[in-house]
Design a protein around this motif. Structure first.
Motif, PDB file in Angstrom:
ATOM      1  N   ALA A 280      42.358  24.141  42.813  1.00  0.00           N
ATOM      2  CA  ALA A 280      41.611  23.922  41.566  1.00  0.00           C
ATOM      3  C   ALA A 280      41.352  25.241  40.843  1.00  0.00           C
ATOM      4  O   ALA A 280      41.393  25.299  39.602  1.00  0.00           O
ATOM      5  CB  ALA A 280      40.295  23.209  41.871  1.00  0.00           C
ATOM      6  N   TYR A 281      41.084  26.303  41.599  1.00  0.00           N
ATOM      7  CA  TYR A 281      40.865  27.623  41.003  1.00  0.00           C
ATOM      8  C   TYR A 281      42.129  28.113  40.303  1.00  0.00           C
ATOM      9  O   TYR A 281      42.070  28.617  39.166  1.00  0.00           O
ATOM     10  CB  TYR A 281      40.435  28.606  42.094  1.00  0.00           C
ATOM     11  N   ASP A 287      44.940  26.559  33.130  1.00  0.00           N
ATOM     12  CA  ASP A 287      44.440  25.733  32.026  1.00  0.00           C
ATOM     13  C   ASP A 287      43.719  26.558  30.973  1.00  0.00           C
ATOM     14  O   ASP A 287      43.735  26.209  29.773  1.00  0.00           O
ATOM     15  CB  ASP A 287      43.500  24.647  32.555  1.00  0.00           C
ATOM     16  N   TYR A 288      43.067  27.615  31.402  1.00  0.00           N
ATOM     17  CA  TYR A 288      42.303  28.456  30.475  1.00  0.00           C
ATOM     18  C   TYR A 288      42.905  29.860  30.415  1.00  0.00           C
ATOM     19  O   TYR A 288      42.189  30.853  30.315  1.00  0.00           O
ATOM     20  CB  TYR A 288      40.839  28.515  30.907  1.00  0.00           C
ATOM     21  N   ALA A 289      44.220  29.909  30.464  1.00  0.00           N
ATOM     22  CA  ALA A 289      44.926  31.196  30.515  1.00  0.00           C
ATOM     23  C   ALA A 289      44.609  32.077  29.315  1.00  0.00           C
ATOM     24  O   ALA A 289      44.419  33.294  29.452  1.00  0.00           O
ATOM     25  CB  ALA A 289      46.428  30.955  30.621  1.00  0.00           C
ATOM     26  N   PHE A 326      31.812  31.573  37.062  1.00  0.00           N
ATOM     27  CA  PHE A 326      33.068  32.086  36.515  1.00  0.00           C
ATOM     28  C   PHE A 326      33.874  30.969  35.868  1.00  0.00           C
ATOM     29  O   PHE A 326      34.493  31.167  34.821  1.00  0.00           O
ATOM     30  CB  PHE A 326      33.879  32.750  37.630  1.00  0.00           C
ATOM     31  N   ALA A 327      33.879  29.784  36.474  1.00  0.00           N
ATOM     32  CA  ALA A 327      34.596  28.643  35.894  1.00  0.00           C
ATOM     33  C   ALA A 327      33.947  28.208  34.583  1.00  0.00           C
ATOM     34  O   ALA A 327      34.639  27.932  33.590  1.00  0.00           O
ATOM     35  CB  ALA A 327      34.619  27.487  36.884  1.00  0.00           C
ATOM     36  N   ASN A 333      35.361  23.819  35.004  1.00  0.00           N
ATOM     37  CA  ASN A 333      34.421  23.258  35.958  1.00  0.00           C
ATOM     38  C   ASN A 333      35.070  23.166  37.345  1.00  0.00           C
ATOM     39  O   ASN A 333      36.119  22.544  37.497  1.00  0.00           O
ATOM     40  CB  ASN A 333      33.989  21.868  35.492  1.00  0.00           C
ATOM     41  N   LEU A 334      34.432  23.794  38.337  1.00  0.00           N
ATOM     42  CA  LEU A 334      34.850  23.676  39.733  1.00  0.00           C
ATOM     43  C   LEU A 334      33.744  23.048  40.575  1.00  0.00           C
ATOM     44  O   LEU A 334      33.770  23.125  41.804  1.00  0.00           O
ATOM     45  CB  LEU A 334      35.204  25.053  40.310  1.00  0.00           C
TER      46      LEU A 334
END
Length: 393
Positions: A280-281, A287-289, A326-327, A333-334
């Motif tokens: 997921a990380y 996804d948010y590169a 950080f997410a 969201n993690l």
């Protein structure tokens, strides 16, 4: 007449012998050590600035053994700088016997100085212990200094460290390799050391153990409260108790909270949930590169927005930040994956250790964002070290 006297004398002799036998004290067998199917090795790497609290912690562990209602094979590897006591490292078992007394059985005494931060020596100690005590339930505690995976830049060779002895620092990946060499799978690992409650540590050791108990921040100066810890761990004494290990470790966290009350943070991590968290990380970074690629261009701006866990590793920057925070920094969201991996935690609103640290957004998992490496005076060491750990691959 002479024959009658012989008969009387013989009869009297038999009576005397019988009387003496009846009055002999009963010889009781020596008290035997109580047996357990649970072995805990505490690896004390204390030949450093923590040396003065080694013996007090061992005494507290002894009290825990004596007050426990169940037996535990407590094995201690001890190396501190008290040269007047033993001189060199030793490996011994503290044993409670059937008469409720305590004795010490030495498994090995080294006759030369050993560096306890050497991972090959560490592997030898682990292997020696669990070959002799190949019980169904196995636990390991690492006692000493810790700093997750971060390179130490003050001495050569520069390395990440789990423990320190003189100029030698055991690297996280070295600990991983040592445990792989022994082929010992542990039910749990405890870290009585600073900053070991990180995603990097938990992911690195995911195949070596089932559970990890550690602090994502600085460990309080007196270490674990060993009397209640040993009492709790002793509750798991038979192989069919293995399913109770997470609940017993939660009780250890409760004992930690009762002991320190208003300072510190500690968490229990489920190693079986580390692969999904890492996946997921990595997806989050993809996804948010666009956002995360922007962070290194202005790292100070983004660093100030994150929950950190205090104290610099190299003297120039903080290195441990909250993984969940950080997410959220990017709008991601993690939470679900972190909640699965961090099964229990306790922490105060702030911790006054090496400077006051507040924990308003703590998820229980610290980690080191590589996006902030450029802020450090030791950027190259951080980048090189990151390639050695599994989380960074």
């Amino acid at each position: 007449m002479q024959q009658i006297l012989k008969w009387i004398f013989g009869a009297l002799t038999l009576l005397c012998l019988a009387s003496c036998k009846d009055n002999d004290p009963i010889v009781k067998p020596d008290p035997q050590p109580l047996k357990s199917e649970h072995t805990l090795l505490i690896y004390i790497c204390g030949d450093n600035s923590l040396s003065s609290i080694v013996n007090p912690n061992i005494r507290d562990a002894q009290e825990g053994l004596l007050s426990s209602s169940h037996p535990l094979n407590l094995i201690i590897y001890k190396d501190n700088n008290d040269r007047g006591e033993a001189g060199y490292p030793s490996l011994f078992q503290l044993r409670v016997k059937s008469d409720h007394t305590l004795d010490t059985l030495y498994l090995k005494k080294w006759d030369t100085e050993k560096n306890s931060a050497d991972f090959e020596h560490f592997a030898e100690v682990v292997s020696t212990t669990f070959k002799q005590y190949d019980t169904p339930i196995k636990g390991l505690e690492i006692w000493g200094h810790g700093r997750s995976w971060i390179p130490n830049v003050h001495v050569e060779p520069k390395s990440r460290f789990v423990s320190v002895d003189g100029n030698k620092f055991m690297e996280l990946w070295e600990m991983h390799e040592a445990l792989d060499r022994t082929a010992v799978h542990l039910n749990y690992i405890l870290f009585d050391a600073c900053f070991m409650g990180t995603a990097e540590v938990a992911y690195e050791l995911r195949n070596n153990c089932d559970w990890i108990l550690a602090s994502p921040a600085e460990d309080p100066d007196k270490g674990y409260p060993y009397t209640p810890f040993i009492e709790r761990l002793s509750e798991v004494s038979a192989s069919n108790d293995a399913s109770r290990i997470p609940n017993v470790l939660k009780k250890c966290i409760d004992s930690f909270a009762e002991f320190y009350v208003d300072r510190g943070t500690i968490a229990l991590y489920d190693e079986s949930k580390m692969e999904p968290l890492h996946t997921a990380y990595k997806k989050l970074l993809t996804d948010y590169a666009d956002f995360y690629n922007e962070v290194p261009t202005n790292p100070s701006h983004y660093e100030a927005k994150l929950q950190h866990y205090g104290r610099t590793a190299t003297g120039d920057r903080y290195h441990f930040y909250d993984l969940g925070d950080f997410a959220r920094l990017a709008g991601g969201n993690l939470d679900s994956e972190i909640a699965n991996a961090v099964v229990y935690r306790w922490g105060t609103k702030y911790y006054d250790g090496a400077g006051t640290v507040e924990f308003p957004n703590s998820c229980g998992f610290a980690f080191t964002p590589p996006h902030f490496f450029s802020l450090s005076n030791s950027r190259q060491n951080l980048e090189n070290g990151y390639t050695h750990i599994e989380w960074g691959k």
